[in-house]
Design a protein around this motif. Sequence first.
Motif, PDB file in Angstrom:
ATOM      1  N   ALA A  87     -47.462 -31.312 -65.931  1.00 51.20           N
ATOM      2  CA  ALA A  87     -46.471 -30.280 -66.237  1.00 51.20           C
ATOM      3  C   ALA A  87     -46.566 -29.123 -65.240  1.00 51.20           C
ATOM      4  O   ALA A  87     -45.551 -28.670 -64.699  1.00 51.20           O
ATOM      5  CB  ALA A  87     -46.656 -29.784 -67.668  1.00 51.20           C
ATOM      6  N   TRP A  92     -42.690 -29.372 -64.851  1.00 53.58           N
ATOM      7  CA  TRP A  92     -42.081 -29.977 -66.032  1.00 53.58           C
ATOM      8  C   TRP A  92     -42.385 -29.138 -67.260  1.00 53.58           C
ATOM      9  O   TRP A  92     -43.342 -28.373 -67.297  1.00 53.58           O
ATOM     10  CB  TRP A  92     -42.650 -31.375 -66.269  1.00 53.58           C
ATOM     11  CG  TRP A  92     -42.204 -32.425 -65.307  1.00 53.58           C
ATOM     12  CD1 TRP A  92     -41.262 -32.319 -64.332  1.00 53.58           C
ATOM     13  CD2 TRP A  92     -42.699 -33.762 -65.242  1.00 53.58           C
ATOM     14  NE1 TRP A  92     -41.137 -33.512 -63.669  1.00 53.58           N
ATOM     15  CE2 TRP A  92     -42.010 -34.410 -64.205  1.00 53.58           C
ATOM     16  CE3 TRP A  92     -43.660 -34.466 -65.954  1.00 53.58           C
ATOM     17  CZ2 TRP A  92     -42.246 -35.742 -63.866  1.00 53.58           C
ATOM     18  CZ3 TRP A  92     -43.894 -35.796 -65.626  1.00 53.58           C
ATOM     19  CH2 TRP A  92     -43.196 -36.426 -64.593  1.00 53.58           C
ATOM     20  N   ARG A  93     -41.582 -29.346 -68.303  1.00 58.33           N
ATOM     21  CA  ARG A  93     -41.930 -28.792 -69.615  1.00 58.33           C
ATOM     22  C   ARG A  93     -43.179 -29.526 -70.106  1.00 58.33           C
ATOM     23  O   ARG A  93     -43.453 -30.655 -69.717  1.00 58.33           O
ATOM     24  CB  ARG A  93     -40.769 -28.991 -70.591  1.00 58.33           C
ATOM     25  CG  ARG A  93     -39.536 -28.182 -70.225  1.00 58.33           C
ATOM     26  CD  ARG A  93     -38.453 -28.243 -71.298  1.00 58.33           C
ATOM     27  NE  ARG A  93     -38.286 -29.539 -71.928  1.00 58.33           N
ATOM     28  CZ  ARG A  93     -37.394 -30.467 -71.546  1.00 58.33           C
ATOM     29  NH1 ARG A  93     -36.606 -30.245 -70.528  1.00 58.33           N
ATOM     30  NH2 ARG A  93     -37.309 -31.606 -72.196  1.00 58.33           N
ATOM     31  N   TRP A  94     -43.917 -28.884 -71.006  1.00 60.55           N
ATOM     32  CA  TRP A  94     -45.155 -29.505 -71.490  1.00 60.55           C
ATOM     33  C   TRP A  94     -44.880 -30.829 -72.185  1.00 60.55           C
ATOM     34  O   TRP A  94     -45.692 -31.753 -72.130  1.00 60.55           O
ATOM     35  CB  TRP A  94     -45.954 -28.546 -72.366  1.00 60.55           C
ATOM     36  CG  TRP A  94     -45.339 -28.248 -73.706  1.00 60.55           C
ATOM     37  CD1 TRP A  94     -44.536 -27.198 -74.032  1.00 60.55           C
ATOM     38  CD2 TRP A  94     -45.493 -29.008 -74.907  1.00 60.55           C
ATOM     39  NE1 TRP A  94     -44.173 -27.254 -75.348  1.00 60.55           N
ATOM     40  CE2 TRP A  94     -44.748 -28.361 -75.922  1.00 60.55           C
ATOM     41  CE3 TRP A  94     -46.190 -30.178 -75.233  1.00 60.55           C
ATOM     42  CZ2 TRP A  94     -44.676 -28.841 -77.220  1.00 60.55           C
ATOM     43  CZ3 TRP A  94     -46.122 -30.653 -76.521  1.00 60.55           C
ATOM     44  CH2 TRP A  94     -45.370 -29.991 -77.509  1.00 60.55           C
TER      45      TRP A  94
END
Length: 123
Positions: A87, A92-94
């Motif tokens: 992430a 990226w989002r978690w």
Amino acid sequence: MSQLSALLLTLLIELPCVWLISRLWAASAPRTLPRLLAVAALASLLTHPFAWHGHEWLASRLSQEQALQGWLVIESLVVLVEAIVLAWGLGWRWQQGLAASLFSNAASAAAGYVLLGASHALA
């Protein structure tokens, strides 16, 4: 299987898995492939030694049932650490990091189980 062989097998399985997940989300354009592969490799390179030695330690000291429980704990920690690396390193989002990590680690664990059998996959 040696630790180096296991690491190479891990990379051969997990890097394409992370790439596949990124393509499903269109989270990574083709121009970012080198970064995607580098970050995914870094995640595995950071966690593999700890997982390998942890599994060896558990298998040599505990019953098979206890070692399996310990293996699940170790793999869960590996998934979490690799999710953070993915992430953070890829922006990226978690949730995306967690899904990619879970998918790639499940695939490599399944491959180890199939290739080595249940007793060796936990060692």
